[in-house]
Write an enzyme that holds these catalytic residues in place. Structure first.
Site, PDB file in Angstrom:
ATOM      1  N   ARG A 112       0.852  -1.202   0.000  1.00  0.00           N
ATOM      2  CA  ARG A 112       0.000   0.000   0.000  1.00  0.00           C
ATOM      3  C   ARG A 112       0.875   1.234   0.000  1.00  0.00           C
ATOM      4  O   ARG A 112       1.995   1.217   0.482  1.00  0.00           O
ATOM      5  CB  ARG A 112      -0.948   0.004   1.177  1.00  0.00           C
ATOM      6  CG  ARG A 112      -0.316  -0.001   2.570  1.00  0.00           C
ATOM      7  CD  ARG A 112       0.076   1.362   3.095  1.00  0.00           C
ATOM      8  NE  ARG A 112       0.340   1.363   4.522  1.00  0.00           N
ATOM      9  CZ  ARG A 112       1.131   2.226   5.132  1.00  0.00           C
ATOM     10  NH1 ARG A 112       1.813   3.124   4.438  1.00  0.00           N
ATOM     11  NH2 ARG A 112       1.296   2.184   6.447  1.00  0.00           N
ATOM     12  N   GLU A 211      -6.468   7.346   7.744  1.00  0.00           N
ATOM     13  CA  GLU A 211      -5.328   8.097   8.291  1.00  0.00           C
ATOM     14  C   GLU A 211      -4.747   9.061   7.252  1.00  0.00           C
ATOM     15  O   GLU A 211      -4.235  10.128   7.584  1.00  0.00           O
ATOM     16  CB  GLU A 211      -4.269   7.108   8.777  1.00  0.00           C
ATOM     17  CG  GLU A 211      -3.075   7.779   9.374  1.00  0.00           C
ATOM     18  CD  GLU A 211      -2.056   6.780   9.937  1.00  0.00           C
ATOM     19  OE1 GLU A 211      -2.465   5.741  10.495  1.00  0.00           O
ATOM     20  OE2 GLU A 211      -0.864   7.051   9.800  1.00  0.00           O
ATOM     21  N   ARG A 215      -5.388   5.643   0.685  1.00  0.00           N
ATOM     22  CA  ARG A 215      -4.461   4.530   0.833  1.00  0.00           C
ATOM     23  C   ARG A 215      -4.730   3.663  -0.383  1.00  0.00           C
ATOM     24  O   ARG A 215      -5.843   3.141  -0.557  1.00  0.00           O
ATOM     25  CB  ARG A 215      -4.720   3.744   2.128  1.00  0.00           C
ATOM     26  CG  ARG A 215      -4.226   4.444   3.391  1.00  0.00           C
ATOM     27  CD  ARG A 215      -2.691   4.439   3.459  1.00  0.00           C
ATOM     28  NE  ARG A 215      -2.139   5.197   4.581  1.00  0.00           N
ATOM     29  CZ  ARG A 215      -1.894   4.694   5.781  1.00  0.00           C
ATOM     30  NH1 ARG A 215      -2.184   3.448   6.052  1.00  0.00           N
ATOM     31  NH2 ARG A 215      -1.366   5.437   6.721  1.00  0.00           N
ATOM     32  N   CYS A 257       1.198  10.896   9.276  1.00  0.00           N
ATOM     33  CA  CYS A 257       2.111  10.348  10.289  1.00  0.00           C
ATOM     34  C   CYS A 257       3.529  10.379   9.729  1.00  0.00           C
ATOM     35  O   CYS A 257       3.761   9.942   8.592  1.00  0.00           O
ATOM     36  CB  CYS A 257       1.721   8.914  10.630  1.00  0.00           C
ATOM     37  SG  CYS A 257       2.863   8.117  11.798  1.00  0.00           S
ATOM     38  N   THR A 259       5.949   8.508  10.116  1.00  0.00           N
ATOM     39  CA  THR A 259       6.501   7.194   9.748  1.00  0.00           C
ATOM     40  C   THR A 259       6.174   6.820   8.305  1.00  0.00           C
ATOM     41  O   THR A 259       6.783   5.914   7.754  1.00  0.00           O
ATOM     42  CB  THR A 259       5.958   6.063  10.647  1.00  0.00           C
ATOM     43  OG1 THR A 259       4.547   5.934  10.419  1.00  0.00           O
ATOM     44  CG2 THR A 259       6.221   6.315  12.105  1.00  0.00           C
ATOM     45  N   ARG A 266       4.060   0.559   2.458  1.00  0.00           N
ATOM     46  CA  ARG A 266       4.265  -0.606   3.331  1.00  0.00           C
ATOM     47  C   ARG A 266       3.994  -1.843   2.498  1.00  0.00           C
ATOM     48  O   ARG A 266       2.879  -2.058   2.031  1.00  0.00           O
ATOM     49  CB  ARG A 266       3.335  -0.560   4.552  1.00  0.00           C
ATOM     50  CG  ARG A 266       3.737  -1.596   5.616  1.00  0.00           C
ATOM     51  CD  ARG A 266       2.996  -1.383   6.925  1.00  0.00           C
ATOM     52  NE  ARG A 266       1.712  -2.045   6.948  1.00  0.00           N
ATOM     53  CZ  ARG A 266       1.507  -3.322   7.320  1.00  0.00           C
ATOM     54  NH1 ARG A 266       2.522  -4.083   7.695  1.00  0.00           N
ATOM     55  NH2 ARG A 266       0.282  -3.825   7.319  1.00  0.00           N
ATOM     56  N   ARG A 295       4.111  -7.241  12.538  1.00  0.00           N
ATOM     57  CA  ARG A 295       2.779  -6.884  13.042  1.00  0.00           C
ATOM     58  C   ARG A 295       1.963  -8.155  13.212  1.00  0.00           C
ATOM     59  O   ARG A 295       2.341  -9.215  12.711  1.00  0.00           O
ATOM     60  CB  ARG A 295       2.042  -5.945  12.075  1.00  0.00           C
ATOM     61  CG  ARG A 295       2.677  -4.567  11.972  1.00  0.00           C
ATOM     62  CD  ARG A 295       1.854  -3.601  11.133  1.00  0.00           C
ATOM     63  NE  ARG A 295       2.490  -2.288  11.087  1.00  0.00           N
ATOM     64  CZ  ARG A 295       1.983  -1.203  10.516  1.00  0.00           C
ATOM     65  NH1 ARG A 295       0.788  -1.262   9.930  1.00  0.00           N
ATOM     66  NH2 ARG A 295       2.627  -0.055  10.521  1.00  0.00           N
ATOM     67  N   GLU A 300      -1.703  -3.367  12.420  1.00  0.00           N
ATOM     68  CA  GLU A 300      -0.999  -2.672  13.490  1.00  0.00           C
ATOM     69  C   GLU A 300      -1.715  -2.832  14.827  1.00  0.00           C
ATOM     70  O   GLU A 300      -2.941  -2.803  14.887  1.00  0.00           O
ATOM     71  CB  GLU A 300      -0.936  -1.191  13.115  1.00  0.00           C
ATOM     72  CG  GLU A 300       0.065  -0.448  13.929  1.00  0.00           C
ATOM     73  CD  GLU A 300       0.243   0.970  13.415  1.00  0.00           C
ATOM     74  OE1 GLU A 300      -0.695   1.521  12.819  1.00  0.00           O
ATOM     75  OE2 GLU A 300       1.334   1.508  13.619  1.00  0.00           O
TER      76      GLU A 300
HETATM   77  P1  ADP Z   1      -1.653  -0.275   6.915  1.00  0.00           P
HETATM   78  O1  ADP Z   1      -0.982  -1.388   6.217  1.00  0.00           O
HETATM   79  O2  ADP Z   1      -2.618   0.376   6.006  1.00  0.00           O
HETATM   80  O3  ADP Z   1      -0.672   0.619   7.539  1.00  0.00           O
HETATM   81  P2  ADP Z   1      -2.696  -2.104   9.013  1.00  0.00           P
HETATM   82  O4  ADP Z   1      -1.405  -2.586   9.561  1.00  0.00           O
HETATM   83  O5  ADP Z   1      -3.751  -1.767   9.992  1.00  0.00           O
HETATM   84  O6  ADP Z   1      -2.538  -0.779   8.139  1.00  0.00           O
HETATM   85  O7  ADP Z   1      -3.239  -3.180   7.992  1.00  0.00           O
HETATM   86  C1  ADP Z   1      -4.440  -2.979   7.326  1.00  0.00           C
HETATM   87  C2  ADP Z   1      -5.106  -4.277   6.960  1.00  0.00           C
HETATM   88  O8  ADP Z   1      -4.354  -4.930   5.941  1.00  0.00           O
HETATM   89  C3  ADP Z   1      -5.228  -5.254   8.109  1.00  0.00           C
HETATM   90  O9  ADP Z   1      -6.458  -5.914   8.024  1.00  0.00           O
HETATM   91  C4  ADP Z   1      -4.114  -6.239   7.821  1.00  0.00           C
HETATM   92  O10 ADP Z   1      -4.342  -7.525   8.362  1.00  0.00           O
HETATM   93  C5  ADP Z   1      -4.159  -6.269   6.321  1.00  0.00           C
HETATM   94  N1  ADP Z   1      -2.915  -6.775   5.719  1.00  0.00           N
HETATM   95  C6  ADP Z   1      -1.682  -6.265   5.846  1.00  0.00           C
HETATM   96  N2  ADP Z   1      -0.775  -6.978   5.169  1.00  0.00           N
HETATM   97  C7  ADP Z   1      -1.465  -7.997   4.592  1.00  0.00           C
HETATM   98  C8  ADP Z   1      -1.106  -9.101   3.746  1.00  0.00           C
HETATM   99  N3  ADP Z   1       0.156  -9.284   3.341  1.00  0.00           N
HETATM  100  N4  ADP Z   1      -2.084  -9.939   3.360  1.00  0.00           N
HETATM  101  C9  ADP Z   1      -3.370  -9.752   3.744  1.00  0.00           C
HETATM  102  N5  ADP Z   1      -3.766  -8.735   4.517  1.00  0.00           N
HETATM  103  C10 ADP Z   1      -2.833  -7.866   4.941  1.00  0.00           C
HETATM  104  N1  ARG Z   2       0.504   7.011  16.394  1.00  0.00           N
HETATM  105  C1  ARG Z   2       0.723   5.608  16.571  1.00  0.00           C
HETATM  106  C2  ARG Z   2       1.894   5.417  17.509  1.00  0.00           C
HETATM  107  O1  ARG Z   2       2.619   6.353  17.709  1.00  0.00           O
HETATM  108  C3  ARG Z   2       0.997   4.901  15.247  1.00  0.00           C
HETATM  109  C4  ARG Z   2       2.278   5.287  14.570  1.00  0.00           C
HETATM  110  C5  ARG Z   2       2.636   4.547  13.306  1.00  0.00           C
HETATM  111  N2  ARG Z   2       1.519   3.962  12.654  1.00  0.00           N
HETATM  112  C6  ARG Z   2       0.660   4.603  11.882  1.00  0.00           C
HETATM  113  N3  ARG Z   2      -0.399   3.944  11.500  1.00  0.00           N
HETATM  114  N4  ARG Z   2       0.857   5.821  11.480  1.00  0.00           N
HETATM  115  O2  ARG Z   2       2.072   4.329  18.020  1.00  0.00           O
END
Ligand code: ADP
Ligand code: ARG
Length: 342
Positions: A112, A211, A215, A257, A259, A266, A295, A300
């Site tokens: 993403r 966020e 995305r 953010c 990060t 990501r 994760r 997250e």
């Molecule tokens: P982001 O990747 O947008 O920063 P999250 O860590 O919250 O946010 O992940 C968003 C969603 O994408 C969650 O439901 C997570 O389980 C899913 N996800 C992340 N990576 C994968 C993957 N490789 N395969 C399937 N689902 C994924």
């Molecule tokens: N604000 C949260 C923290 O400081 C998340 C930081 C990174 N993740 C994000 N989705 N931006 O723990």
């Protein structure tokens, strides 16, 4: 506003870098959109267990509040104030043959990027009408997608709870009520202005006004990382023709953010590593070496289930998109080799 109090065991970047001197220098400043230091730090003040704890309300936040943001950006990405960000979205430059052609370990791959609309505030400072405008223009752009990217927009407003929950459970949709986003002001007027677009196969998806304003997501079962990246690049280019993205020479794509700055990318796999999971020190030695983040299975701040982890690149700024995916690929290949050896 007075200097916030943090618990003595607080380890967030906010408590590390918001010294009383930095606080004094910044506490009365306001960006042109009216975004203040108090707003920028509220998430980390309300949630002292944050890893980072700050959000930007607009691109100007990164310069106006630089004495706070710069050391955080440097600590997270290893990216210095003088550096310039470089982009490379050419799939031909990626060397990532499927690291698991037998399908023994990798369940799925997802990449993403975050994007925001140039010239508008970011989510923490956006007004309700601006947010609705973002939704309208992004959806208009998405509804002109053709071929494999063609799909439908589903606004959160009016979506049934069961559909919403199923989409979240299946890893397609963002969750609701995140306390970090809540305290950052990112959940204001929820659920209005938010939604998800996806193609028929749910391999190309766009989250609207979570966020970040966008995305852009490419995902599919298995470990064909290059196919996922190639689809993502096609989608980014198609959307970029319709909606101008916020971008700076220094910080790359601007995100709420710190990060996520730079590539805002990501790249992750869901991967089963049940043997390695019994020795978390060995597991973490590999993820550290390859700049990876671990994760849980629901993203997250979630936990692993049944030895399945979400493994992704941690760095996003000061490296290109190709390098961000390469970090993930190299590290995942090393994790698979370690799992096989056990
Ligand atoms: P982001 O990747 O947008 O920063 P999250 O860590 O919250 O946010 O992940 C968003 C969603 O994408 C969650 O439901 C997570 O389980 C899913 N996800 C992340 N990576 C994968 C993957 N490789 N395969 C399937 N689902 C994924
Ligand atoms: N604000 C949260 C923290 O400081 C998340 C930081 C990174 N993740 C994000 N989705 N931006 O723990």
């Amino acid at each position: 506003m007075t200097y916030p109090t943090f618990p003595s065991d607080c380890t967030s970047m906010l408590c590390r870098f918001l010294t009383p001197e930095v606080f004094e220098a910044l506490k009365d400043k306001k960006t042109a959109n009216g975004f203040t230091l108090e707003q920028a730090i509220n998430s980390g003040v309300v949630n002292p267990d944050s890893g980072i704890g700050v959000y930007a309300g607009d691109e100007e936040s990164y310069t106006l509040f630089a004495p706070l943001f710069d050391p955080i950006i440097e600590a997270y990405h290893g990216f210095g104030k003088e550096q310039k960000h470089q982009s490379d979205l050419n799939p031909d430059h990626l060397n990532a043959p499927n690291p698991d052609p037998e399908g023994e370990f990798i369940l799925s791959t997802r990449i993403r990027v975050g994007r925001n609309v140039a010239g508008l505030p970011l989510g923490p400072a956006i007004s309700k009408s601006q947010r609705n405008e973002v939704e309208a223009s992004v959806v208009e752009g998405l509804e002109s997608m053709t071929g494999a990217l063609e799909g439908t927009y589903y606004p959160l407003l009016g979506m049934s709870k069961s559909v919403q929950e199923q989409l979240i459970k299946d890893h397609f949709l963002f969750k609701e009520g995140d306390r970090f986003l809540e305290a950052a002001g990112l959940n204001r007027d929820w659920p209005e202005g938010r939604g998800i677009y996806h193609n028929h196969d749910k391999t190309f998806l766009v989250w609207v006004n979570e966020e970040d304003e966008m995305r852009i997501i490419s995902m599919q079962p298995g470990g064909d990382i290059k196919e996922v990246f190639t689809r993502l690049v096609t989608a980014i280019n198609a959307i970029g023709e319709k909606v101008p993205f916020a971008f700076s020479e220094h910080l790359g794509y601007i995100t709420s953010c710190p990060t996520n700055l730079g590539t805002a990318m990501r790249a992750s796999v869901h991967i089963a590593l049940p043997k390695l999971a019994r020795d978390m020190d060995a597991f973490k030695a590999i993820t550290e070496k390859y700049h990876l983040q671990i994760r849980g299975i629901h993203g997250e701040h979630s936990e692993s289930e049944g030895g399945v982890y979400d493994i992704s690149n941690r760095r996003r700024l000061g490296i290109t998109e190709v390098q961000a995916v390469q970090d993930m690929y190299d590290g995942v290949s090393a994790l698979i080799a370690a799992e096989k050896a056990l």
